[in-house]
Scaffold this motif. Structure first.
Motif, PDB file in Angstrom:
ATOM      1  N   VAL A  97       5.086  -9.712   9.247  1.00  0.00           N
ATOM      2  CA  VAL A  97       5.713  -8.741   8.339  1.00  0.00           C
ATOM      3  C   VAL A  97       7.014  -9.371   7.850  1.00  0.00           C
ATOM      4  CG1 VAL A  97       6.574  -6.396   8.094  1.00  0.00           C
ATOM      5  CG2 VAL A  97       4.697  -6.859   9.658  1.00  0.00           C
ATOM      6  N   LEU A 101      -1.787   0.500   3.090  1.00  0.00           N
ATOM      7  CA  LEU A 101      -2.275  -0.224   4.268  1.00  0.00           C
ATOM      8  C   LEU A 101      -3.557   0.436   4.798  1.00  0.00           C
ATOM      9  CD1 LEU A 101       1.017  -0.974   6.254  1.00  0.00           C
ATOM     10  CD2 LEU A 101      -0.217  -2.507   4.738  1.00  0.00           C
ATOM     11  N   PHE A 147       8.935  -2.312  -3.560  1.00  0.00           N
ATOM     12  CA  PHE A 147       8.261  -1.938  -2.309  1.00  0.00           C
ATOM     13  C   PHE A 147       6.822  -2.444  -2.303  1.00  0.00           C
ATOM     14  CE2 PHE A 147       5.494   1.293  -0.292  1.00  0.00           C
ATOM     15  CZ  PHE A 147       5.832   1.036   1.020  1.00  0.00           C
ATOM     16  N   TRP A 149       6.783  -6.165  -1.725  1.00  0.00           N
ATOM     17  CA  TRP A 149       7.018  -6.497  -0.315  1.00  0.00           C
ATOM     18  C   TRP A 149       5.785  -6.169   0.527  1.00  0.00           C
ATOM     19  CZ3 TRP A 149       7.304  -2.953   3.832  1.00  0.00           C
ATOM     20  CH2 TRP A 149       7.606  -3.551   5.061  1.00  0.00           C
ATOM     21  N   MET A 150       5.163  -5.012   0.256  1.00  0.00           N
ATOM     22  CA  MET A 150       4.002  -4.625   1.065  1.00  0.00           C
ATOM     23  C   MET A 150       2.855  -5.621   0.910  1.00  0.00           C
ATOM     24  SD  MET A 150       2.233  -0.903   1.497  1.00  0.00           S
ATOM     25  CE  MET A 150       1.680  -0.695  -0.177  1.00  0.00           C
ATOM     26  N   ILE A 193       2.590  -8.456   3.535  1.00  0.00           N
ATOM     27  CA  ILE A 193       2.278  -8.223   4.945  1.00  0.00           C
ATOM     28  C   ILE A 193       0.911  -8.831   5.279  1.00  0.00           C
ATOM     29  CG2 ILE A 193       1.815  -6.447   6.677  1.00  0.00           C
ATOM     30  CD1 ILE A 193       3.698  -4.613   5.207  1.00  0.00           C
TER      31      ILE A 193
END
Lengths: 188, 358
Positions: free
Chosen positions: B70, B134, B198, B201-202, B205
């Motif tokens: 992460v 996710l 956001f 960034w996600m 992961i």
């Protein structure tokens, strides 16, 4: 109900989370409602304390323990973090341990009491089944969160996994495990 | 502790005292069983909880922002791709050259503030009510895990602005081949830009290959000769489906097949568990099995064996819920009037009857 009408209207800051909704599936309730829930549960679990532990029937002991768990586990969902992996990790705690375990034990206690009242079933028999239920419920609830976290959520939130043999490498094993243990998710 | 009483021949059950003795014996056996299950409940709960604590500590160290899987929030200053890894046998995010979001390089603190604002926006606007993040959430709208890499945004040059425009005015755009449209949620420009941060960034992961067989947007340096159509979505790409058709393993089953396999497995497991549990119960309380079979034909207290509803009706009669005939009682009315002709006032039967023992 009024708050429900305001969902998706609030601005993208902390005020929406505190006053309108948290935007997390199943635990959307705003923080003020969270605090209300915790206060209610805490009140109901502490206002009926037994005169002494010995005097307390075991069914009620199970009930009080369950109410304490009901209070404690809900706290796992009551914080904000920008890291969605951490967010969803604790989200699973609340879903599996709060919703699926403690509430069902609470219902089980009430059912046990109802059985004793209406059919006059012996206390020993009711309590035995209650213990079996608790073992199955808490055991499976905690195990379920362990498998979900290490299964589908581990896959999704990106936690590492246990290494195994070269042919069955860890990704293959986790994928096998995930396809069997995770909730149905749409394939793209 | 378990108290044992001598086993008795079932033929000896002639009257209520025998029955009561037998029932008492079962109850005595249940005392032992009760303490066993109490210990089981405590140990199972405690054991699972300890395992869960260890898993939590392990997972927390692995999913902190800034760890290997992460990345830190400043990863939005870089290009993020999603490429197939031969060794791990699925796609993994690859952090590439510097490519700041909206052309402005951010410090770690600035990046965290922006991503946090974006996440607050996704929570305030309740994105999870339709989308999954996710893989978690509702299944009405597409999954957002790799939304940053969605080829529907056109080219990488226009992507950021396309995403901002879409978030602010989604209502008049066809979002995917399903024909669903996103409502206008009154997202401001600042919120939209934060949400894009956001999402970027996600997408960095490491999700152990979720989503599988994802076709990311082309981010190679020489721009592609012709941009893919904005409305041409991955949802109707037959070529991708045909390409994966060759590989036949469990991961390539379609949704319905996966569900069928899953439900069959669950049903089989439940069936097996039921049988095992039945055997266990049968093994633990042989008397209970016996009494279940025989009790129906034995005389029961208070004439319960002669009444519709049996013991339960007797109990409910005492509580005033039912009248003596097992009917729903009418307080002060019919039930009262029928009291005199109760069956159990004078059942007769004579010698050998249960009443002769009273």
């Amino acid at each position: 109900m009024v708050v429900y009408l305001l969902i998706q209207i609030g601005p993208g800051d902390h005020s929406s989370i505190w006053l309108i909704n948290e935007g997390r599936e199943y635990i959307e309730a705003p923080r003020w409602a969270d605090i209300g829930i915790v206060v209610c549960v805490l009140t109901s679990s502490t206002t009926s304390p037994p005169p002494s532990p010995r005097a307390l029937h075991r069914r009620r002991r199970v009930l009080v323990l369950d109410l304490i768990a009901l209070f404690g586990l809900y706290l796992a969902g009551m914080f904000y973090t920008p890291n969605i992996s951490v967010d969803q990790y604790w989200w699973w705690w609340v879903i599996h341990l709060w919703v699926e375990a403690t509430w069902e034990v609470l219902v089980g206690c009430l059912m046990a009491y109802g059985l004793m009242l209406t059919l006059g079933v012996r206390r020993k028999i009711v309590e035995t089944w209650l213990y079996i239920e608790v073992a199955l419920m808490f055991g499976s609830g905690i195990l379920a969160s362990a498998t979900t976290i290490s299964g589908s959520a581990r896959r999704n939130t990106g936690s590492p996994s246990v290494a195994s043999s070269p042919r069955w490498n860890r990704s293959r094993w986790w994928r096998w495990w995930c396809t069997r243990c995770s909730i149905p998710e749409p394939t793209r | 502790m378990r108290r044992r009483t001598p086993a008795r021949n079932p033929k000896d059950f002639n009257n209520i005292h025998d029955i009561q003795g037998r029932v008492g014996h079962v109850a005595n056996r249940m005392v032992g069983i009760e303490s066993f299950w109490r210990k089981t409940a405590i140990w199972v709960t405690a054991g699972s909880f300890v395992a869960l604590i260890f898993l939590t500590l392990d997972s927390m160290s692995a999913i902190t922002a800034g760890s290997k899987r992460v990345p830190a929030y400043s990863v939005i200053n870089h290009r993020i791709d999603y490429v197939f890894d031969e060794k791990r046998n699925f796609q993994v995010p690859v952090i590439g050259v510097e490519e700041p979001l909206f052309g402005k390089k951010l410090t770690e603190a600035e990046a965290e503030a922006l991503v946090s604002h974006g996440k607050l926006t996704t929570q305030a606007k309740n994105c999870m009510n339709c989308h999954t993040l996710l893989g978690n959430g509702a299944y009405y709208a597409p999954d957002l895990t790799k939304a940053w890499l969605d080829p529907s945004w056109g080219t990488k040059e226009v992507r950021e602005q396309e995403m901002v425009d879409f978030l602010m005015n989604p209502q008049d755009r066809l979002h995917n081949a399903v024909g669903r449209r996103m409502p206008n949620l009154g997202i401001t420009e600042a919120e939209a830009r934060a949400t894009v941060a956001f999402l970027k960034w996600m997408s960095s992961i490491d999700t152990n290959g979720f989503p599988y067989n994802f076709k990311p947007i082309d981010q190679s340096d020489p721009p592609p000769a012709e941009a893919p159509a904005v409305n041409g979505s991955r949802f109707n790409s037959k070529e991708a489906d045909m390409a994966t058709l060759g590989k036949l393993d469990s991961a390539n089953l379609n949704g319905g097949q996966k569900l069928a396999v899953k439900y069959f497995t669950v049903a089989l497991a439940l069936f097996g568990a039921q049988i095992l549990f039945g055997l266990l119960a049968r093994h633990s309380v042989p008397e209970a099995r016996f009494s279940l079979r025989r009790a129906r034909f034995q005389r029961q207290p208070h004439g319960a064996h002669q009444r519709p509803g049996g013991v339960a009706a007797v109990r409910l009669h005492r509580l005033g819920v039912l009248d003596a005939g097992g009917r729903i009682g009418h307080p002060g009315g019919r039930a009262q009037a029928r009291q005199p002709d109760l069956l159990d006032i004078h059942p007769g039967g004579g010698r050998g009857s249960w009443w002769s023992t009273c």
